[in-house]
Design a protein around this motif. Structure first.
Motif, short mmCIF file in Angstrom:
data_model
loop_
_atom_site.label_atom_id
_atom_site.label_comp_id
_atom_site.label_asym_id
_atom_site.label_seq_id
_atom_site.Cartn_x
_atom_site.Cartn_y
_atom_site.Cartn_z
N GLN A 119 0.28 36.38 86.15
CA GLN A 119 0.63 37.53 86.87
C GLN A 119 2.22 37.30 86.32
O GLN A 119 3.09 36.32 86.41
CB GLN A 119 0.68 38.53 88.10
N HIS A 120 2.49 38.82 85.20
CA HIS A 120 4.17 38.30 84.87
C HIS A 120 4.92 36.88 83.88
O HIS A 120 5.71 37.12 84.20
CB HIS A 120 5.29 38.88 86.32
N ALA A 121 3.52 36.54 83.48
CA ALA A 121 4.38 35.60 82.70
C ALA A 121 3.58 35.82 80.96
O ALA A 121 3.36 36.73 81.20
CB ALA A 121 3.08 34.28 83.17
N ALA A 122 4.18 34.79 80.63
CA ALA A 122 3.97 34.61 79.03
C ALA A 122 2.96 34.92 78.66
O ALA A 122 2.72 34.02 77.48
CB ALA A 122 5.19 34.26 78.10
N ILE A 123 2.30 33.68 79.49
CA ILE A 123 0.40 32.96 79.19
C ILE A 123 -0.37 34.06 79.59
O ILE A 123 0.11 34.58 80.65
CB ILE A 123 0.84 31.46 79.59
N THR A 124 -1.61 33.27 79.00
CA THR A 124 -2.45 34.06 79.63
C THR A 124 -3.66 32.92 80.02
O THR A 124 -3.99 32.28 79.65
CB THR A 124 -3.57 34.28 78.57
N GLY A 125 -4.31 33.49 81.13
CA GLY A 125 -5.14 32.65 82.33
C GLY A 125 -5.67 31.02 82.21
O GLY A 125 -4.47 30.45 82.00
N GLY A 126 -6.46 31.08 82.95
CA GLY A 126 -6.59 29.45 82.88
C GLY A 126 -8.01 28.80 83.35
O GLY A 126 -8.65 29.42 84.35
N THR A 127 -8.62 28.02 83.36
CA THR A 127 -9.00 27.51 83.92
C THR A 127 -8.95 25.76 84.04
O THR A 127 -8.63 25.72 83.99
CB THR A 127 -10.28 27.74 82.79
N GLY A 128 -10.55 25.17 85.60
CA GLY A 128 -9.86 23.84 86.16
C GLY A 128 -8.59 24.09 86.80
O GLY A 128 -8.52 22.33 87.09
N ALA A 129 -8.57 24.31 87.24
CA ALA A 129 -7.61 24.34 88.19
C ALA A 129 -8.04 23.36 89.41
O ALA A 129 -9.08 23.82 89.27
CB ALA A 129 -6.50 25.55 88.77
N THR A 130 -7.43 22.31 90.17
CA THR A 130 -7.59 21.71 91.54
C THR A 130 -6.87 21.81 92.08
O THR A 130 -5.44 21.62 92.30
CB THR A 130 -8.21 20.38 91.29
N ILE A 131 -6.97 21.84 93.87
CA ILE A 131 -5.76 21.93 95.19
C ILE A 131 -6.14 20.99 95.90
O ILE A 131 -7.22 21.43 95.99
CB ILE A 131 -5.62 23.43 94.99
N ILE A 132 -5.89 20.39 96.26
CA ILE A 132 -6.65 18.77 97.83
C ILE A 132 -5.63 19.37 98.33
O ILE A 132 -4.63 18.73 98.59
CB ILE A 132 -7.07 18.07 96.59
N ASN A 133 -6.04 19.47 99.86
CA ASN A 133 -5.14 20.11 100.60
C ASN A 133 -5.62 19.06 102.03
O ASN A 133 -6.82 19.38 102.35
CB ASN A 133 -4.87 21.42 101.13
N SER A 134 -4.21 18.65 102.71
CA SER A 134 -4.53 17.43 103.54
C SER A 134 -3.39 17.74 104.81
O SER A 134 -3.99 17.39 105.75
CB SER A 134 -5.11 15.80 103.83
N GLY A 135 -3.16 18.41 104.36
CA GLY A 135 -1.61 18.67 104.92
C GLY A 135 -1.51 20.38 105.48
O GLY A 135 -2.97 21.10 106.02
N THR A 136 -0.76 21.43 104.96
CA THR A 136 -0.52 22.85 105.35
C THR A 136 0.48 23.40 104.39
O THR A 136 0.80 22.71 103.35
CB THR A 136 0.75 22.65 106.95
N ILE A 137 -1.11 24.29 104.09
CA ILE A 137 -0.34 25.69 103.00
C ILE A 137 -0.37 27.03 103.81
O ILE A 137 -1.14 27.36 104.21
CB ILE A 137 -1.18 25.93 101.68
#
Length: 185
Positions: A10-28
């Motif tokens: 959003q509000h970026a000069a780039i478009t869409g994305g695919t395949g992101a990975t988030i690994i959390n063992s702490g705190t978000i």
């Protein structure tokens, strides 16, 4: 919208994305104004798929917490997937917490329950439909259930409570958390 992790472009000069990975063992953790901890896609009126993020994988064995300023349990989700995104997979492992629940935005999504879950869990799931797949990799006699009800007050029973009951949950030996002391007198 303000989030800790925002996969929308959003509000970026780039478009869409695919395949992101988030690994959390702490705190978000989001703070303030019912913000989501993790947002995928965008809810902008008239927004197109160019802001979508598809095939995002989130693995959580820690805490993902949306801000609960209003205290209604509906705003400020741990994870919010907007309708322009698809293919989200959420891996539930260890001893996770999802404060504010998970809003799937009626998208094609998967929740994978790992064999190493070590506590009973209750996770509110919002806006799911027949496109939700739950993969049961629980061990032994561990079970899960998902209700169908209206948790967000929109008049539609498209929400529910995912409950994981650990009939034979493993307890780590020699753990300070599980330590007890016998006293003889």
């Amino acid at each position: 919208q303000k989030t800790v992790i925002d996969l929308s472009n959003q509000h970026a000069a780039i478009t869409g994305g695919t395949g992101a990975t988030i690994i959390n063992s702490g705190t978000i953790e989001a703070s303030g104004n019912d913000y989501h901890a993790i947002s995928i896609g965008t809810d902008e009126a008239g927004g197109a798929d160019e802001d979508a993020f598809d095939n995002v994988t989130i693995t959580n064995s820690g805490t993902i917490a949306g801000d609960q300023t209003t205290g209604d349990g509906v705003a400020g989700h741990a994870i919010r997937v907007f309708g322009d995104s698809s293919g989200t997979t959420i891996n539930v492992k260890g001893e996770p917490t999802f404060t504010g629940g998970i809003d799937l935005g009626k998208t094609t999504s998967s929740i994978v329950l790992a064999s190493d879950i070590t506590k009973d869990l209750t996770i509110n799931i919002y806006n799911y439909d027949g496109d939700l797949t739950i993969t049961d990799n629980l061990s032994g006699n561990d079970t899960y259930s998902l209700t169908s009800e209206d948790l967000d007050g929109d008049g539609t029973a498209d929400d529910g409570i995912l409950t994981i009951n650990g009939e034979d949950l493993d307890i780590a030996q020699n753990s300070e958390k599980n330590k007890s002391e016998n006293v003889l007198s």
